[in-house]
Design a protein around this motif. Structure first.
Motif, mmCIF file in Angstrom:
data_model
loop_
_atom_site.group_PDB
_atom_site.id
_atom_site.type_symbol
_atom_site.label_atom_id
_atom_site.label_comp_id
_atom_site.label_asym_id
_atom_site.label_seq_id
_atom_site.Cartn_x
_atom_site.Cartn_y
_atom_site.Cartn_z
ATOM 1 N N ILE A 157 0.750 -1.022 -0.099
ATOM 2 C CA ILE A 157 0.139 -0.036 0.008
ATOM 3 C C ILE A 157 0.895 1.217 0.174
ATOM 4 O O ILE A 157 1.642 1.713 0.980
ATOM 5 C CB ILE A 157 -1.007 0.010 1.200
ATOM 6 C CG1 ILE A 157 -1.929 -1.278 1.423
ATOM 7 C CG2 ILE A 157 -1.948 1.395 1.171
ATOM 8 C CD1 ILE A 157 -2.404 -1.243 2.525
ATOM 9 N N ASN A 158 0.972 1.978 -1.089
ATOM 10 C CA ASN A 158 1.633 3.211 -1.134
ATOM 11 C C ASN A 158 0.717 4.629 -0.835
ATOM 12 O O ASN A 158 -0.141 4.652 -1.802
ATOM 13 C CB ASN A 158 2.311 3.238 -2.635
ATOM 14 C CG ASN A 158 3.496 2.162 -2.829
ATOM 15 O OD1 ASN A 158 4.025 1.921 -1.668
ATOM 16 N ND2 ASN A 158 3.534 1.727 -3.859
ATOM 17 N N VAL A 159 1.087 5.249 0.092
ATOM 18 C CA VAL A 159 0.429 6.621 0.400
ATOM 19 C C VAL A 159 1.363 7.852 0.347
ATOM 20 O O VAL A 159 2.518 7.398 0.995
ATOM 21 C CB VAL A 159 -0.318 6.480 1.610
ATOM 22 C CG1 VAL A 159 -1.036 7.724 1.837
ATOM 23 C CG2 VAL A 159 -1.288 5.243 1.612
ATOM 24 N N VAL A 228 1.882 13.490 -7.366
ATOM 25 C CA VAL A 228 1.542 11.892 -7.609
ATOM 26 C C VAL A 228 1.751 11.371 -9.128
ATOM 27 O O VAL A 228 2.720 10.308 -9.194
ATOM 28 C CB VAL A 228 0.363 11.512 -6.980
ATOM 29 C CG1 VAL A 228 0.247 9.913 -7.553
ATOM 30 C CG2 VAL A 228 0.127 11.655 -5.519
ATOM 31 N N GLU A 229 1.246 12.022 -9.918
ATOM 32 C CA GLU A 229 1.448 11.476 -11.329
ATOM 33 C C GLU A 229 2.807 11.662 -11.849
ATOM 34 O O GLU A 229 3.256 10.985 -12.437
ATOM 35 C CB GLU A 229 0.648 12.389 -12.203
ATOM 36 C CG GLU A 229 0.484 11.846 -13.915
ATOM 37 C CD GLU A 229 -0.215 13.096 -14.635
ATOM 38 O OE1 GLU A 229 -0.931 12.538 -15.531
ATOM 39 O OE2 GLU A 229 -0.042 14.265 -14.459
ATOM 40 N N THR A 230 3.459 12.948 -11.385
ATOM 41 C CA THR A 230 4.549 13.092 -12.024
ATOM 42 C C THR A 230 5.858 12.128 -11.139
ATOM 43 O O THR A 230 6.760 11.452 -11.708
ATOM 44 C CB THR A 230 5.270 14.444 -11.235
ATOM 45 O OG1 THR A 230 4.435 15.881 -11.985
ATOM 46 C CG2 THR A 230 6.823 14.723 -12.076
ATOM 47 N N LEU A 231 5.433 11.976 -9.857
ATOM 48 C CA LEU A 231 6.488 10.829 -9.299
ATOM 49 C C LEU A 231 6.232 9.393 -9.998
ATOM 50 O O LEU A 231 7.201 8.500 -10.090
ATOM 51 C CB LEU A 231 6.113 10.820 -7.807
ATOM 52 C CG LEU A 231 6.588 11.984 -6.868
ATOM 53 C CD1 LEU A 231 5.891 11.933 -5.579
ATOM 54 C CD2 LEU A 231 8.118 11.976 -6.848
ATOM 55 N N ILE A 239 1.187 4.604 -7.007
ATOM 56 C CA ILE A 239 0.793 5.249 -5.656
ATOM 57 C C ILE A 239 -0.798 5.313 -5.583
ATOM 58 O O ILE A 239 -1.541 5.930 -6.330
ATOM 59 C CB ILE A 239 1.315 6.696 -5.559
ATOM 60 C CG1 ILE A 239 2.967 6.649 -5.665
ATOM 61 C CG2 ILE A 239 1.039 7.270 -4.334
ATOM 62 C CD1 ILE A 239 3.535 7.996 -5.885
ATOM 63 N N ASP A 240 -0.999 4.602 -4.517
ATOM 64 C CA ASP A 240 -2.624 4.384 -4.282
ATOM 65 C C ASP A 240 -3.482 5.750 -3.922
ATOM 66 O O ASP A 240 -4.364 5.847 -4.668
ATOM 67 C CB ASP A 240 -2.760 3.315 -3.064
ATOM 68 C CG ASP A 240 -2.067 2.075 -3.688
ATOM 69 O OD1 ASP A 240 -2.626 1.421 -4.506
ATOM 70 O OD2 ASP A 240 -1.285 1.617 -2.833
#
Length: 497
Positions: A157-159, A228-231, A239-240
C-alpha cells in the motif's frame, strides 16, 4: 531427667561435644505429632472450604443460570449485548463525526496553473552547470513518458504524504514543502518511508502544458494529484492515495500527543538559537520538543541541504509515530480532533475506515520501519537552471532502487551504455561571475515546450509570460535516448509478489 539431652536437639555428652559427631538435627516424636496435627487441621479446613464452594456451585450458581428455562442467561446476554451496542455506538458516532470533517479531494487543482512560481531563497551552492539544456529536458521527458510499466502489488500500500505551506490554510496553490511516500508491505511487515527532494528537477504535465521545474512546483500549479502523477512517471510505481496536511496544524497535533523526541545535532541547535526565538534550544540524541519547536526544526532552511532537511522531517514523523504508540486515549482523541479536519485526501470515508481497521487488526504499529531518500548520493548532482538551485536526478537508477526497496524486485534494466542525464553536467567554474547561472545552450530563454495554452516555467523571482512556441536548443541525440528499459504498458501493470 537426662542431663545429656536438650529439648528437641541432638543428644550431647557431658563435655558438650556432639554425641558420636552426628551433625544432623532430629525432631523428637512430640514435635512430629504436633506438626502432623497442624497440617491435618489445615487440610481439614481446605477440604471444608472446597466442599462449601462445591455446594455453592451445585446448589446456587448452576440452578440460577440454568433454572426457569435458562431465563437468567438470556437476560444477561441481552444486557451485555445492549452495553456492547452502546459502547460501539458511542465510538461509532464519534468516528463518523470525525470522518465528516475530512476534506475529500481528488487532488487535481489547476486554479493556479498560470501563477508565477516563486521559490524560497536558498543559500545552497550548486557544484555543476548544464552543458546541454535541450538534451537534459529531452531525456527527462522521454523517461517520464516512455510507457514503462508501473510496479504494483496487492501486498503493498503506497500513500503519498505532503506537508505543504499555504498562506490562507486552504492548501490551494501551496508548495509541497515535504514529500514523503509511506509504503506498507503486508507480506514483509515493513513500512518504508521515502523522502523526495523538493528541489529535484523534473518534467511535468500541467493541464496539457509541458514544463520543467522543481517537483514541488507541481503541487503549486496542479495540486497533489499532479505531484503523484509526476512521481509515478519518474519512479515507475503506482501510488494508491495521497494525504496532504498544512504545516500550520503540526504544532497542535504534536502538542496533543505530549510532544516528540528527536535527535538534534550541535550545529542545528546553534543555528536555531542564533536565528529564532528559541534561545535555549538543546542538542542531544533525545531532545523533547513542543509542537512549535518541532515544526520549526523540520522546516529549517539555509543551514545545510535537502539531504539533511529531509532527515529532520523524517525524524519528526518517526517521533510522531512513537508518541502515538505511547499516547493514552485522551491524547489520541485530542490528536484526531486536530488531524481529521485539517487533511486533504482522495481517500473516501469508507476507505479510511477500512484502512484503519486493517492497520489495527494487522498490527501495523509494530511493523519494522526503514527509511531512504531519493535521489541518493550516487544518482544526483546539484546545478543551476535559470539561476535556481536544483538537483539533476538519474531517474532510471533511482526508480530501480525505490522499486527494490518497496517490492523486493524491479522491472527496470539499466543499460551500461545508456544516456545518463548526469553526463550532461560539467563542474561549475566559480572563478567567474557567480551570479550568471544560465545553462549553456539555453541562450537565456525559457526551455518549456508548450502543447496547450499556459505559462512557461520560470526561475525563482522572475515574471511569467504568455505561452510561447519557442523550442529549446535542438541537439542531435544518439538513436537510443531511452535511459532504461521497462516493459510495455500494453499489458497490465507489473505485479510484484
Amino acid at each position: 531427667m537426662d542431663d545429656n539431652k536438650t529439648d528437641g536437639l541432638e543428644p550431647v555428652d557431658a563435655s558438650g561435644r556432639d554425641n558420636g559427631g552426628d551433625k544432623t538435627q532430629r525432631i523428637d516424636s512430640c514435635d512430629k505429632n504436633l506438626l502432623l496435627s497442624e497440617f491435618g487441621e489445615f487440610g481439614a479446613k481446605a477440604t471444608k472450604r472446597k466442599g462449601r464452594f462445591a455446594r455453592f456451585l451445585r446448589n446456587r450458581f448452576v440452578p440460577f443460570w440454568t433454572g426457569h428455562n435458562k431465563r437468567n442467561i438470556k437476560i444477561a446476554a441481552v444486557v451485555l449485548s445492549a452495553a456492547a451496542v452502546f459502547v460501539l455506538s458511542f465510538y461509532g458516532v464519534r468516528i463518523i463525526k470525525l470522518l465528516g470533517t475530512v476534506d475529500y479531494d481528488d487532488g487535481i487543482d489547476f486554479s493556479n496553473k498560470d501563477a508565477t512560481y516563486v521559490e524560497d531563497e536558498t543559500d545552497f551552492s550548486a557544484m555543476h552547470e548544464v552543458s546541454d539544456a535541450g538534451s537534459l529536458d529531452e531525456l527527462l521527458r522521454e523517461w517520464a513518458t516512455n510507457g514503462g510499466e508501473k510496479m504494483y502489488s496487492k501486498n503493498v500500500i503506497n500513500v503519498m504524504l505532503f506537508g505543504v505551506d499555504s498562506e490562507d490554510g486552504t492548501m490551494s496553490g501551496a508548495r509541497s514543502d515535504a514529500m514523503m511516500l509511506a509504503s506498507v508491505n503486508l507480506k514483509t511487515k515493513k513500512i518504508t518511508l521515502v523522502s523526495f527532494f523538493r528541489d529535484s528537477y523534473t518534467y511535468m504535465n500541467i493541464d496539457g502544458s509541458i514544463r520543467y521545474n522543481k517537483i514541488n512546483a507541481a503541487n503549486n500549479w496542479g495540486g497533489p494529484a499532479t505531484v503523484v502523477e509526476t512521481l509515478e512517471n519518474n519512479y515507475k510505481i503506482e501510488i494508491d492515495k495521497f494525504v496532504s496536511v498544512d504545516f500550520k496544524t503540526f504544532p497542535d497535533i504534536i502538542d496533543s500527543l505530549g510532544g516528540v523526541t528527536v535527535p538534534v545535532t550541535e550545529y542545528e541547535a546553534k543555528f536555531v538559537r542564533r536565528t529564532t526565538r528559541y534561545k535555549n534550544f538543546k542538542a542531544g540524541d533525545a531532545v523533547r520538543l513542543t509542537g512549535d519547536e518541532a515544526l520549526m526544526f523540520s522546516r529549517i532552511r539555509h543551514l545545510d541541504s535537502d539531504i539533511n532537511r529531509t532527515r529532520r522531517q523524517r525524524s519528526v514523523i518517526m517521533a510522531i509515530i512513537e508518541s502515538t504508540k505511547d499516547a493514552n486515549n485522551r491524547q489520541l482523541n485530542k490528536a484526531l480532533d486536530f488531524i481529521f479536519p485539517n487533511i486533504r485526501t482522495n481517500y473516501t470515508k469508507s476507505e479510511i475506515l477500512s484502512l484503519g481497521s486493517k492497520a489495527l487488526s494487522q498490527g501495523w504499529m509494530d511493523f519494522e520501519i526503514q527509511q531512504m531518500v531519493s535521489p541518493s548520493e550516487n544518482a544526483q548532482k546539484s546545478a543551476y537552471i535559470n539561476g535556481a538551485f536544483v538537483w539533476i536526478v538519474d531517474y532510471p537508477a533511482e526508480a530501480r532502487a525505490v522499486q527494490l526497496a518497496l517490492y523486493g524486485t524491479t522491472n527496470i534494466v539499466l543499460d551500461a551504455n545508456r544516456n545518463n542525464v548526469l553526463s550532461l553536467l560539467t563542474p561549475r567554474n566559480t572563478s567567474g561571475n557567480t551570479n550568471n547561472h544560465q545553462p549553456t545552450g539555453s541562450s537565456g530563454s525559457t526551455r518549456t515546450q508548450t502543447t496547450a495554452p499556459g505559462v512557461n516555467t520560470t526561475a525563482a523571482g522572475t515574471t511569467s509570460s504568455p505561452a510561447t512556441t519557442e523550442k529549446p536548443v535542438e541537439t542531435t541525440l544518439p538513436p537510443d535516448t531511452t535511459q532504461a528499459t521497462t516493459q510495455s504498458t500494453t499489458s497490465p501493470p507489473t505485479t510484484a509478489p
